[in-house]
Design a protein around this motif. Structure first.
Motif, mmCIF file in Angstrom:
data_model
loop_
_atom_site.group_PDB
_atom_site.id
_atom_site.type_symbol
_atom_site.label_atom_id
_atom_site.label_comp_id
_atom_site.label_asym_id
_atom_site.label_seq_id
_atom_site.Cartn_x
_atom_site.Cartn_y
_atom_site.Cartn_z
ATOM 1 N N ALA A 1 47.420 37.689 36.216
ATOM 2 C CA ALA A 1 46.260 36.791 36.101
ATOM 3 C C ALA A 1 46.046 36.123 37.464
ATOM 4 O O ALA A 1 46.988 35.987 38.244
ATOM 5 C CB ALA A 1 46.508 35.724 35.035
ATOM 6 N N VAL A 2 44.802 35.732 37.718
ATOM 7 C CA VAL A 2 44.482 35.151 39.031
ATOM 8 C C VAL A 2 43.599 33.916 38.859
ATOM 9 O O VAL A 2 42.613 33.941 38.116
ATOM 10 C CB VAL A 2 43.740 36.180 39.932
ATOM 11 N N VAL A 3 43.977 32.843 39.560
ATOM 12 C CA VAL A 3 43.129 31.645 39.648
ATOM 13 C C VAL A 3 42.555 31.616 41.059
ATOM 14 O O VAL A 3 43.307 31.698 42.042
ATOM 15 C CB VAL A 3 43.940 30.347 39.406
ATOM 16 N N LEU A 4 41.229 31.515 41.149
ATOM 17 C CA LEU A 4 40.558 31.505 42.453
ATOM 18 C C LEU A 4 40.013 30.111 42.704
ATOM 19 O O LEU A 4 39.212 29.609 41.907
ATOM 20 C CB LEU A 4 39.379 32.480 42.432
ATOM 21 N N SER B 1 46.013 23.747 31.015
ATOM 22 C CA SER B 1 45.277 24.505 29.987
ATOM 23 C C SER B 1 45.210 25.993 30.321
ATOM 24 O O SER B 1 45.114 26.838 29.431
ATOM 25 C CB SER B 1 43.859 23.950 29.817
ATOM 26 N N LEU B 2 45.299 26.312 31.622
ATOM 27 C CA LEU B 2 45.202 27.728 32.024
ATOM 28 C C LEU B 2 46.409 28.537 31.562
ATOM 29 O O LEU B 2 46.330 29.748 31.411
ATOM 30 C CB LEU B 2 45.092 27.850 33.550
ATOM 31 N N ILE C 1 45.248 30.037 28.469
ATOM 32 C CA ILE C 1 43.981 30.785 28.611
ATOM 33 C C ILE C 1 44.227 32.108 29.344
ATOM 34 O O ILE C 1 43.656 33.142 28.989
ATOM 35 C CB ILE C 1 42.938 29.935 29.383
ATOM 36 N N LEU C 2 45.074 32.051 30.375
ATOM 37 C CA LEU C 2 45.310 33.254 31.184
ATOM 38 C C LEU C 2 46.460 34.072 30.586
ATOM 39 O O LEU C 2 47.493 34.267 31.207
ATOM 40 C CB LEU C 2 45.619 32.873 32.631
ATOM 41 N N SER C 3 46.241 34.547 29.382
ATOM 42 C CA SER C 3 47.292 35.338 28.737
ATOM 43 C C SER C 3 47.355 36.706 29.379
ATOM 44 O O SER C 3 46.325 37.262 29.746
ATOM 45 C CB SER C 3 46.997 35.536 27.267
ATOM 46 N N PRO C 4 48.563 37.250 29.480
ATOM 47 C CA PRO C 4 48.671 38.585 30.036
ATOM 48 C C PRO C 4 47.956 39.612 29.170
ATOM 49 O O PRO C 4 47.930 39.469 27.954
ATOM 50 C CB PRO C 4 50.176 38.848 30.077
#
Ligand SMILES: Cc1cc2nc3c(=O)[nH]c(=O)nc-3n(C[C@H](O)[C@H](O)[C@H](O)COP(=O)(O)O)c2cc1C
Length: 175
Positions: A55-58, A166-167, A170-173
């Protein structure tokens, strides 16, 4: 809690000219770690491949109505991988707490993201930014209207931490 499954590490990738977005990215990464995720925090410019991430957070600031050029470049460069990964996006921008300004900044970010319709972030957030007229670089320090603006820092660390936290779910594999 250390995750052992390969491919579910989260990358928090940021662009930052004056350092304020880097500090927000650090806080987002810390909140994700607190929530049990394994996280790499890296400047977008230094990321060559997304192969090891799940997962990536930008995160990047807005400058002159556009997302930071490193972010635009990153999204283009890593299009193929980003299409297959869960993503989240944040931008820094507003200098003050006027609702109109926040609405405008959200519009700016949305129109930037609309240029990459294939990118479907699971979460998109705008955070207040930091401005210091004494640190303006060329050409901006030649613009009197910018030089005369008061210094401000309206980054809301509580909101940033809560969003980062919260991510984690939300950012489940994928898979
Ligand atoms: C020259 C200049 C132009 C900016 N243009 C915008 C803009 O168009 N929209 C916006 O929301 N914020 C704008 N900002 C605010 C920045 O996004 C904010 O200061 C941010 O915290 C900077 O991030 P950095 O310290 O990571 O570079 C601008 C700031 C500067 C100095």
């Amino acid at each position: 809690m250390e995750e052992k499954v390969p491919g579910i590490k989260v990358l928090v990738a940021y662009a930052s000219t004056y350092g304020s977005t880097q500090e927000v990215a650090e806080a987002v990464a810390a909140a994700l770690r607190d929530a049990g995720r394994t996280v790499d925090l890296r400047p977008m410019r230094e990321v060559k491949s997304l192969a090891e991430y799940g997962a990536v957070v930008l995160g990047a600031p807005l400058y002159m109505f556009h997302w930071h050029k490193d972010a635009r470049h990153f999204v283009t460069q890593h299009r193929e991988a980003l299409q297959k990964l869960p993503t989240a996006v944040f931008a820094l921008g507003p200098f003050n707490d006027k609702p109109d300004e926040w609405q405008e900044v959200r519009k700016e970010l949305n129109s930037e993201l609309a240029k990459s319709p294939w990118l479907a972030p699971a979460a998109v957030e705008v955070f207040g930014g930091k401005f210091d007229p004494d640190r303006l670089r060329l050409p901006w320090k030649l613009v009197p209207a910018l030089r005369q603006m008061p210094a401000s820092d309206i980054r809301d660390w509580k909101a940033i931490g809560a969003w980062g936290n919260s991510l984690a779910s939300i950012l489940s594999p994928i898979g």
